[in-house]
Motif scaffolding. Structure first.
Motif, short mmCIF file in Angstrom:
data_model
loop_
_atom_site.label_atom_id
_atom_site.label_comp_id
_atom_site.label_asym_id
_atom_site.label_seq_id
_atom_site.Cartn_x
_atom_site.Cartn_y
_atom_site.Cartn_z
N GLU A 105 -15.59 39.35 25.51
CA GLU A 105 -16.92 39.46 24.92
C GLU A 105 -16.98 40.70 24.04
OE1 GLU A 105 -19.77 39.57 28.04
OE2 GLU A 105 -18.93 37.82 29.09
N LEU A 106 -17.89 40.68 23.10
CA LEU A 106 -18.07 41.85 22.24
C LEU A 106 -18.80 42.96 23.00
CD1 LEU A 106 -19.24 40.29 18.85
CD2 LEU A 106 -17.00 41.25 19.36
N PRO A 107 -18.31 44.19 22.93
CA PRO A 107 -19.11 45.32 23.43
C PRO A 107 -20.42 45.36 22.65
CG PRO A 107 -16.85 45.99 23.04
CD PRO A 107 -16.98 44.63 22.45
N LYS A 108 -21.46 45.88 23.29
CA LYS A 108 -22.81 45.76 22.70
C LYS A 108 -22.93 46.41 21.34
CE LYS A 108 -24.80 49.79 25.11
NZ LYS A 108 -25.89 50.24 26.00
N ILE A 109 -22.16 47.49 21.08
CA ILE A 109 -22.32 48.19 19.80
C ILE A 109 -21.82 47.35 18.63
CG2 ILE A 109 -20.09 49.39 19.80
CD1 ILE A 109 -21.60 51.85 18.72
N TRP A 114 -26.97 45.65 17.25
CA TRP A 114 -26.52 46.95 16.77
C TRP A 114 -26.06 46.88 15.32
CZ3 TRP A 114 -27.07 51.81 18.14
CH2 TRP A 114 -27.51 52.10 19.43
N ARG A 115 -25.53 45.74 14.90
CA ARG A 115 -25.15 45.61 13.49
C ARG A 115 -26.37 45.75 12.59
NH1 ARG A 115 -21.78 41.17 15.29
NH2 ARG A 115 -23.02 39.67 14.09
N THR A 116 -27.51 45.27 13.08
CA THR A 116 -28.76 45.43 12.34
C THR A 116 -29.15 46.90 12.21
OG1 THR A 116 -29.54 43.26 13.12
CG2 THR A 116 -31.20 44.79 12.27
N VAL A 117 -28.95 47.66 13.29
CA VAL A 117 -29.24 49.10 13.26
C VAL A 117 -28.35 49.80 12.25
CG1 VAL A 117 -29.19 51.24 14.60
CG2 VAL A 117 -30.04 49.12 15.65
N PHE A 118 -27.07 49.46 12.25
CA PHE A 118 -26.13 50.08 11.31
C PHE A 118 -26.51 49.75 9.87
CE2 PHE A 118 -23.15 50.22 15.00
CZ PHE A 118 -22.88 51.58 14.95
N ARG A 119 -26.91 48.53 9.64
CA ARG A 119 -27.30 48.15 8.26
C ARG A 119 -28.54 48.92 7.82
NH1 ARG A 119 -25.67 42.85 9.96
NH2 ARG A 119 -27.82 42.34 10.55
N GLU A 151 -18.46 39.50 10.05
CA GLU A 151 -19.61 40.40 10.10
C GLU A 151 -19.24 41.74 10.73
OE1 GLU A 151 -19.64 37.26 11.10
OE2 GLU A 151 -20.98 36.31 9.64
N ILE A 152 -18.38 41.70 11.77
CA ILE A 152 -17.94 42.94 12.40
C ILE A 152 -17.17 43.80 11.40
CG2 ILE A 152 -16.44 43.92 14.18
CD1 ILE A 152 -17.04 41.42 15.87
N ALA A 153 -16.23 43.20 10.70
CA ALA A 153 -15.42 43.94 9.73
C ALA A 153 -16.30 44.53 8.63
CB ALA A 153 -14.37 43.01 9.13
N GLN A 154 -17.26 43.78 8.15
CA GLN A 154 -18.14 44.27 7.08
C GLN A 154 -18.99 45.43 7.57
OE1 GLN A 154 -18.02 43.44 4.01
NE2 GLN A 154 -19.83 44.53 3.24
N THR A 155 -19.49 45.34 8.80
CA THR A 155 -20.32 46.41 9.34
C THR A 155 -19.52 47.69 9.53
OG1 THR A 155 -21.75 44.82 10.50
CG2 THR A 155 -21.78 47.10 11.29
#
Length: 234
Positions: A105-109, A114-119, A151-155
């Motif tokens: 599973e993906l860690p929450k960050i 969290w990707r929304t927060v980073f964006r 999406e992970i790589a882009q973030t």
């Protein structure tokens, strides 16, 4: 008998280079992208970070390695369906899309919230608190077949771009100051960049004061030039 080795402890293992009768050791940096460098202490520590996962089949002789003792099932096996906390290095070894031994599973960050927060503003996030190897660990996640990988790589890329300028500006405007508060929220890669900026600033100040004979080319620039020449030769 071999000569005594001189070690520099700077967050990574050191590779030996022969200089005359002695051996000098220099830091080995972390790998780039989804492949780690096994001579790098940073990458070794990063590979110990754990992923949430699940056993998709019976896993013999792994209960002790995962800290579950003999209570996880018969003997030292982990039964199918067990929830796991798997070190990254072991998760990569067990990952097999054909045999389906484990799922991770993906860690929450790295999840969508969290990707929304980073964006919105990547600079507000305390990366060291969330995981000291945010960039390296996130790159390793791309080894697993996850539909969210793009999406992970882009973030990860955009987070680095967003935070890079502030990190380098801070490193260039803190001369002979306590920088602990400036680096407290940075992940390990960002801390290394901050230290590189500080070294450049200190070297320049020494040159201005006549304490250095010449300004030398940055090792980052030298390495970039070597890569460009290699690409041209290829």
């Amino acid at each position: 008998m071999r000569s005594a080795a001189c070690w520099r402890l700077s967050g990574s293992y050191c590779a030996p280079v022969r200089l005359g009768m002695a051996e000098a050791y220099f830091p080995v940096g972390p790998g780039l992208g989804p492949e780690e460098n096994f001579l790098s202490l940073d990458d070794i520590l990063m590979s110990q970070e754990k992923l949430p996962g699940r056993a998709e089949s019976n896993l013999p002789r792994l209960a002790f390695a995962l800290g579950q003792g003999t209570g996880a099932g018969s003997g030292d096996s982990i039964p199918e369906g067990s929830k796991l906390e798997i070190p990254m290095w072991l998760a990569k070894g067990l990952h097999d899309s054909k045999r389906r031994l484990i799922s991770v599973e993906l860690p929450k960050i790295y999840k969508e919230a969290w990707r929304t927060v980073f964006r919105a503003d990547a600079n507000v996030v305390d990366l060291h608190k969330m995981g000291p190897y945010y960039y390296g660990f996130g790159s390793q996640l791309l080894n697993f077949d996850n539909p969210e990988n793009p999406e992970i790589a882009q973030t990860i890329l955009q987070t680095f771009i967003s935070r890079f300028r502030r990190i380098m500006d801070s490193s260039q405007n803190a001369y002979n100051e306590d920088t602990s508060s400036l680096v407290a929220r940075l992940d390990e890669l960002e801390r290394a960049l901050f230290q590189a900026g500080q070294k450049g600033l200190n070297d320049f100040q020494c040159w201005e004061k006549g304490q250095a004979s010449q300004i030398t080319v940055s090792s980052l620039v030298q390495n970039y030039g070597k890569r460009k020449f290699t690409e041209m030769d290829g």
